[in-house]
Design an enzyme around this catalytic site. Structure first.
Site, PDB file in Angstrom:
ATOM      1  N   SER A   1     -21.237  50.517  76.359  1.00 41.48           N
ATOM      2  CA  SER A   1     -22.111  51.584  75.876  1.00 41.48           C
ATOM      3  C   SER A   1     -23.201  51.914  76.873  1.00 41.48           C
ATOM      4  CB  SER A   1     -22.813  51.125  74.596  1.00 41.48           C
ATOM      5  OG  SER A   1     -21.909  50.962  73.565  1.00 41.48           O
TER       6      SER A   1
ATOM      7  N   HIS B   1     -15.752  55.475  77.972  1.00 43.55           N
ATOM      8  CA  HIS B   1     -16.615  55.217  76.817  1.00 43.55           C
ATOM      9  C   HIS B   1     -16.219  56.086  75.629  1.00 43.55           C
ATOM     10  CE1 HIS B   1     -20.954  55.332  75.047  1.00 43.55           C
ATOM     11  NE2 HIS B   1     -20.235  54.409  74.463  1.00 43.55           N
TER      12      HIS B   1
ATOM     13  N   GLU C   1     -16.720  59.614  77.334  1.00 41.46           N
ATOM     14  CA  GLU C   1     -17.555  59.724  78.545  1.00 41.46           C
ATOM     15  C   GLU C   1     -16.834  58.939  79.636  1.00 41.46           C
ATOM     16  OE1 GLU C   1     -22.357  59.637  78.362  1.00 41.46           O
ATOM     17  OE2 GLU C   1     -21.416  57.905  77.484  1.00 41.46           O
TER      18      GLU C   1
ATOM     19  N   ASN D   1     -25.759  57.566  75.127  1.00 39.00           N
ATOM     20  CA  ASN D   1     -26.717  56.623  74.539  1.00 39.00           C
ATOM     21  C   ASN D   1     -28.124  56.764  75.102  1.00 39.00           C
ATOM     22  OD1 ASN D   1     -25.036  55.554  72.621  1.00 39.00           O
ATOM     23  ND2 ASN D   1     -24.052  54.212  74.114  1.00 39.00           N
TER      24      ASN D   1
HETATM   25  N1  CAA Z   1     -11.519  55.261  61.346  1.00 39.16           N
HETATM   26  C1  CAA Z   1     -10.671  56.294  61.219  1.00 39.16           C
HETATM   27  N2  CAA Z   1     -10.960  57.396  60.497  1.00 39.16           N
HETATM   28  C2  CAA Z   1     -12.141  57.427  59.860  1.00 39.16           C
HETATM   29  C3  CAA Z   1     -13.068  56.364  59.929  1.00 39.16           C
HETATM   30  C4  CAA Z   1     -12.705  55.239  60.710  1.00 39.16           C
HETATM   31  N3  CAA Z   1     -13.524  54.185  60.854  1.00 39.16           N
HETATM   32  N4  CAA Z   1     -14.150  56.692  59.186  1.00 39.16           N
HETATM   33  C5  CAA Z   1     -13.925  57.918  58.675  1.00 39.16           C
HETATM   34  N5  CAA Z   1     -12.714  58.357  59.078  1.00 39.16           N
HETATM   35  C6  CAA Z   1     -12.096  59.650  58.752  1.00 39.16           C
HETATM   36  C7  CAA Z   1     -11.830  59.755  57.262  1.00 39.16           C
HETATM   37  O1  CAA Z   1     -10.577  59.185  56.927  1.00 39.16           O
HETATM   38  C8  CAA Z   1     -11.864  61.267  57.047  1.00 39.16           C
HETATM   39  O2  CAA Z   1     -10.631  61.843  57.431  1.00 39.16           O
HETATM   40  P1  CAA Z   1     -10.113  63.209  56.710  1.00 39.16           P
HETATM   41  O3  CAA Z   1     -11.076  64.293  57.086  1.00 39.16           O
HETATM   42  O4  CAA Z   1      -8.761  63.415  57.295  1.00 39.16           O
HETATM   43  O5  CAA Z   1     -10.098  62.916  55.249  1.00 39.16           O
HETATM   44  C9  CAA Z   1     -12.908  61.759  58.067  1.00 39.16           C
HETATM   45  O6  CAA Z   1     -13.035  60.700  59.048  1.00 39.16           O
HETATM   46  C10 CAA Z   1     -14.236  61.986  57.393  1.00 39.16           C
HETATM   47  O7  CAA Z   1     -14.577  60.801  56.707  1.00 39.16           O
HETATM   48  P2  CAA Z   1     -15.297  60.747  55.291  1.00 39.16           P
HETATM   49  O8  CAA Z   1     -14.968  61.983  54.517  1.00 39.16           O
HETATM   50  O9  CAA Z   1     -14.988  59.427  54.666  1.00 39.16           O
HETATM   51  O10 CAA Z   1     -16.831  60.657  55.638  1.00 39.16           O
HETATM   52  P3  CAA Z   1     -17.744  61.622  56.477  1.00 39.16           P
HETATM   53  O11 CAA Z   1     -17.424  63.046  56.251  1.00 39.16           O
HETATM   54  O12 CAA Z   1     -19.118  61.126  56.236  1.00 39.16           O
HETATM   55  O13 CAA Z   1     -17.359  61.309  57.995  1.00 39.16           O
HETATM   56  C11 CAA Z   1     -17.853  60.147  59.982  1.00 39.16           C
HETATM   57  C12 CAA Z   1     -17.424  60.026  58.531  1.00 39.16           C
HETATM   58  C13 CAA Z   1     -16.792  60.888  60.781  1.00 39.16           C
HETATM   59  C14 CAA Z   1     -17.985  58.732  60.511  1.00 39.16           C
HETATM   60  C15 CAA Z   1     -19.201  60.937  60.011  1.00 39.16           C
HETATM   61  O14 CAA Z   1     -20.123  60.351  59.138  1.00 39.16           O
HETATM   62  C16 CAA Z   1     -19.810  60.993  61.388  1.00 39.16           C
HETATM   63  O15 CAA Z   1     -19.430  61.790  62.229  1.00 39.16           O
HETATM   64  N6  CAA Z   1     -20.816  60.115  61.624  1.00 39.16           N
HETATM   65  C17 CAA Z   1     -21.496  60.046  62.905  1.00 39.16           C
HETATM   66  C18 CAA Z   1     -20.630  59.304  63.870  1.00 39.16           C
HETATM   67  C19 CAA Z   1     -21.271  59.175  65.207  1.00 39.16           C
HETATM   68  O16 CAA Z   1     -22.336  59.684  65.492  1.00 39.16           O
HETATM   69  N7  CAA Z   1     -20.581  58.460  66.088  1.00 39.16           N
HETATM   70  C20 CAA Z   1     -21.102  58.132  67.397  1.00 39.16           C
HETATM   71  C21 CAA Z   1     -21.755  56.776  67.328  1.00 39.16           C
HETATM   72  S1  CAA Z   1     -22.484  56.347  68.873  1.00 39.16           S
HETATM   73  C22 CAA Z   1     -21.215  55.780  69.778  1.00 39.16           C
HETATM   74  O17 CAA Z   1     -20.092  55.649  69.363  1.00 39.16           O
HETATM   75  C23 CAA Z   1     -21.546  55.398  71.185  1.00 39.16           C
HETATM   76  C24 CAA Z   1     -22.059  54.017  71.394  1.00 39.16           C
HETATM   77  O18 CAA Z   1     -21.846  53.502  72.500  1.00 39.16           O
HETATM   78  C25 CAA Z   1     -22.874  53.275  70.402  1.00 39.16           C
HETATM   79  P1  NAD Z   2     -17.298  44.072  67.906  1.00 36.84           P
HETATM   80  O1  NAD Z   2     -18.312  42.983  67.752  1.00 36.84           O
HETATM   81  O2  NAD Z   2     -16.803  44.795  66.701  1.00 36.84           O
HETATM   82  O3  NAD Z   2     -15.983  43.500  68.662  1.00 36.84           O
HETATM   83  C1  NAD Z   2     -15.999  42.746  69.836  1.00 36.84           C
HETATM   84  C2  NAD Z   2     -14.685  41.965  69.900  1.00 36.84           C
HETATM   85  O4  NAD Z   2     -14.557  41.384  71.201  1.00 36.84           O
HETATM   86  C3  NAD Z   2     -14.610  40.806  68.892  1.00 36.84           C
HETATM   87  O5  NAD Z   2     -13.399  40.908  68.162  1.00 36.84           O
HETATM   88  C4  NAD Z   2     -14.612  39.556  69.782  1.00 36.84           C
HETATM   89  O6  NAD Z   2     -13.842  38.483  69.254  1.00 36.84           O
HETATM   90  C5  NAD Z   2     -13.994  40.101  71.045  1.00 36.84           C
HETATM   91  N1  NAD Z   2     -14.257  39.298  72.261  1.00 36.84           N
HETATM   92  C6  NAD Z   2     -15.422  38.720  72.621  1.00 36.84           C
HETATM   93  N2  NAD Z   2     -15.248  38.089  73.819  1.00 36.84           N
HETATM   94  C7  NAD Z   2     -13.963  38.304  74.201  1.00 36.84           C
HETATM   95  C8  NAD Z   2     -13.187  37.926  75.322  1.00 36.84           C
HETATM   96  N3  NAD Z   2     -13.716  37.193  76.303  1.00 36.84           N
HETATM   97  N4  NAD Z   2     -11.880  38.326  75.388  1.00 36.84           N
HETATM   98  C9  NAD Z   2     -11.337  39.068  74.382  1.00 36.84           C
HETATM   99  N5  NAD Z   2     -12.033  39.449  73.300  1.00 36.84           N
HETATM  100  C10 NAD Z   2     -13.321  39.081  73.208  1.00 36.84           C
HETATM  101  O7  NAD Z   2     -17.930  45.092  68.959  1.00 36.84           O
HETATM  102  P2  NAD Z   2     -17.675  46.672  69.099  1.00 36.84           P
HETATM  103  O8  NAD Z   2     -18.655  47.389  68.251  1.00 36.84           O
HETATM  104  O9  NAD Z   2     -16.228  46.928  68.988  1.00 36.84           O
HETATM  105  O10 NAD Z   2     -18.161  46.902  70.607  1.00 36.84           O
HETATM  106  C11 NAD Z   2     -17.339  46.541  71.713  1.00 36.84           C
HETATM  107  C12 NAD Z   2     -17.817  47.260  72.968  1.00 36.84           C
HETATM  108  O11 NAD Z   2     -17.771  48.687  72.739  1.00 36.84           O
HETATM  109  C13 NAD Z   2     -19.267  46.969  73.386  1.00 36.84           C
HETATM  110  O12 NAD Z   2     -19.350  46.991  74.791  1.00 36.84           O
HETATM  111  C14 NAD Z   2     -20.041  48.111  72.769  1.00 36.84           C
HETATM  112  O13 NAD Z   2     -21.243  48.372  73.430  1.00 36.84           O
HETATM  113  C15 NAD Z   2     -19.047  49.258  72.984  1.00 36.84           C
HETATM  114  N6  NAD Z   2     -19.211  50.397  72.074  1.00 36.84           N
HETATM  115  C16 NAD Z   2     -19.570  50.195  70.785  1.00 36.84           C
HETATM  116  C17 NAD Z   2     -19.700  51.291  69.934  1.00 36.84           C
HETATM  117  C18 NAD Z   2     -20.090  51.112  68.504  1.00 36.84           C
HETATM  118  O14 NAD Z   2     -20.433  52.108  67.841  1.00 36.84           O
HETATM  119  N7  NAD Z   2     -20.056  49.917  67.965  1.00 36.84           N
HETATM  120  C19 NAD Z   2     -19.435  52.577  70.417  1.00 36.84           C
HETATM  121  C20 NAD Z   2     -19.018  52.751  71.753  1.00 36.84           C
HETATM  122  C21 NAD Z   2     -18.924  51.641  72.582  1.00 36.84           C
END
Ligand code: CAA
Ligand code: NAD
Length: 283
Positions: free
Chosen positions: A119, A140, A152, A190
């Site tokens: 991330s 990403h 990304e 992020n």
């Molecule tokens: N896996 C697969 N499909 C999923 C799912 C999952 N975990 N969660 C929801 N869905 C699907 C549902 O099955 C549903 O599909 P249909 O339209 O075909 O029915 C659709 O997504 C919408 O789901 P819901 O109706 O249950 O709920 P919602 O309308 O609230 O949508 C959401 C759920 C898509 C997660 C929405 O809330 C959303 O877009 N949230 C924001 C997500 C976001 O910002 N993601 C980025 C996070 S940051 C990141 O990823 C980067 C990082 O490094 C941290």
């Molecule tokens: P998570 O905690 O759900 O899963 C991590 C997995 O990695 C676990 O199943 C763990 O057993 C496994 N693991 C740890 N060490 C390992 C090794 N040496 N070999 C093989 N497997 C190993 O974490 P996550 O949320 O899936 O995040 C994973 C990566 O993706 C991180 O780098 C995170 O920053 C990135 N990411 C997370 C998100 C998010 O929304 N959570 C979104 C984009 C990117």
């Protein structure tokens, strides 16, 4: 090079989603993790989502079987010896990731591309522990991977155009839209998202409003699909803290200081949805 076989390292919420989209797009996929329990949970979550998609009529039973046939599980990272691309999706920690990249560099064929789903961690630094920095890149995905369209693609200092183009073409085959980003802390997604989440946590910490009301403000006032605190729970509070630390250390500006309440929750083991408690409780 056209990628045919991939290994996804880490079967957590991101790794299982990434494995699912590769398998559904016709790639041969090996899903790897350190424990059998994690592998079984990852596979079960893929099966559950595919079954739901069949029920909704989004895919056929045959599509589901094809995807599952493309997927295999392995606890042995040396199985990456047959892969053209590896996508690492393990914990957001540089020491743990670099150990895995050293191992991958040792076991994969010379042509293989090693990608990280990190991330925020520097791709250049991850690449430097391998003997193939030109073939190391950030790929990403966003959470939930099957739903979110964006990938990304992050170029490390030594990533070649050929590596970039292969990964961009692969993202297209997954039906994702990719953007090209340079190697800065937090990349683009992020760098923008996490300070907003951190600010929402400060608002709770300082007593501006309750978590529910802050989320309502952003959902109904700004049309965000999830409020920032619900999203933080969904991402994982440990991952949010790691990312804020990378932004704070890497950019050196106090505006990126992780909120003490975020640290406290992570220390308490309140990691969000995956641990059953974060800003909200999950059953
Ligand atoms: N896996 C697969 N499909 C999923 C799912 C999952 N975990 N969660 C929801 N869905 C699907 C549902 O099955 C549903 O599909 P249909 O339209 O075909 O029915 C659709 O997504 C919408 O789901 P819901 O109706 O249950 O709920 P919602 O309308 O609230 O949508 C959401 C759920 C898509 C997660 C929405 O809330 C959303 O877009 N949230 C924001 C997500 C976001 O910002 N993601 C980025 C996070 S940051 C990141 O990823 C980067 C990082 O490094 C941290
Ligand atoms: P998570 O905690 O759900 O899963 C991590 C997995 O990695 C676990 O199943 C763990 O057993 C496994 N693991 C740890 N060490 C390992 C090794 N040496 N070999 C093989 N497997 C190993 O974490 P996550 O949320 O899936 O995040 C994973 C990566 O993706 C991180 O780098 C995170 O920053 C990135 N990411 C997370 C998100 C998010 O929304 N959570 C979104 C984009 C990117």
């Amino acid at each position: 090079m056209s990628v045919k076989k991939v290994m996804i390292v880490g079967a957590g919420q991101m790794g299982s989603g990434i494995a699912q989209v590769f398998a559904q797009s016709g790639f041969q996929v090996i899903l790897n993790d350190v424990t059998e329990d994690a592998l079984n949970k990852g596979k079960a979550s893929i099966e559950k989502i595919l079954t739901k998609d069949v029920t909704k009529g989004k895919i056929t039973e045959e599509d589901k079987s094809k995807a599952l046939n493309n997927l295999s599980l392995s606890g042995n990272i040396a199985d990456a010896a047959s892969c053209d691309l590896v996508v690492e999706a393990i914990v957001e920690n540089m020491d743990v990731k670099t150990k895995v990249f050293q191992e991958l560099d040792r076991v994969t064929p010379p042509h293989a591309i090693l990608a990280s789903n990190t991330s925020s961690l520097p791709i250049t630094e991850i690449a430097a522990v391998t003997n193939r920095p030109e073939k190391v890149i950030g790929m990403h995905f966003m959470n939930p991977v099957p739903v979110m369209k964006l990938v990304e693609i992050i170029r490390g200092l030594q990533t070649t155009d050929e590596t970039y183009e292969t990964v961009a073409e692969t993202a297209e085959r997954l039906n994702k839209t990719s953007v090209e980003v340079n190697d800065f802390p937090g990349f683009a997604a992020n760098r923008i998202l996490l300070p907003m989440i951190n600010e929402a946590i400060y608002a709770v910490y300082e007593g501006v409003a309750s978590p529910e009301d802050i989320d309502t403000v952003m959902k109904l006032g700004m049309n965000h699909p999830m409020g920032p605190l619900q999203l933080a729970d969904f991402i994982g509070l440990d991952t949010c803290l790691y990312i804020m630390e990378v932004l704070h250390d890497g950019l050196g500006d106090s505006k990126y200081r992780p909120c003490p309440l975020l640290r406290k929750y992570v220390k308490a083991g309140w990691l969000g949805k995956k641990s059953g408690r974060g800003f909200y409780e999950y059953t």
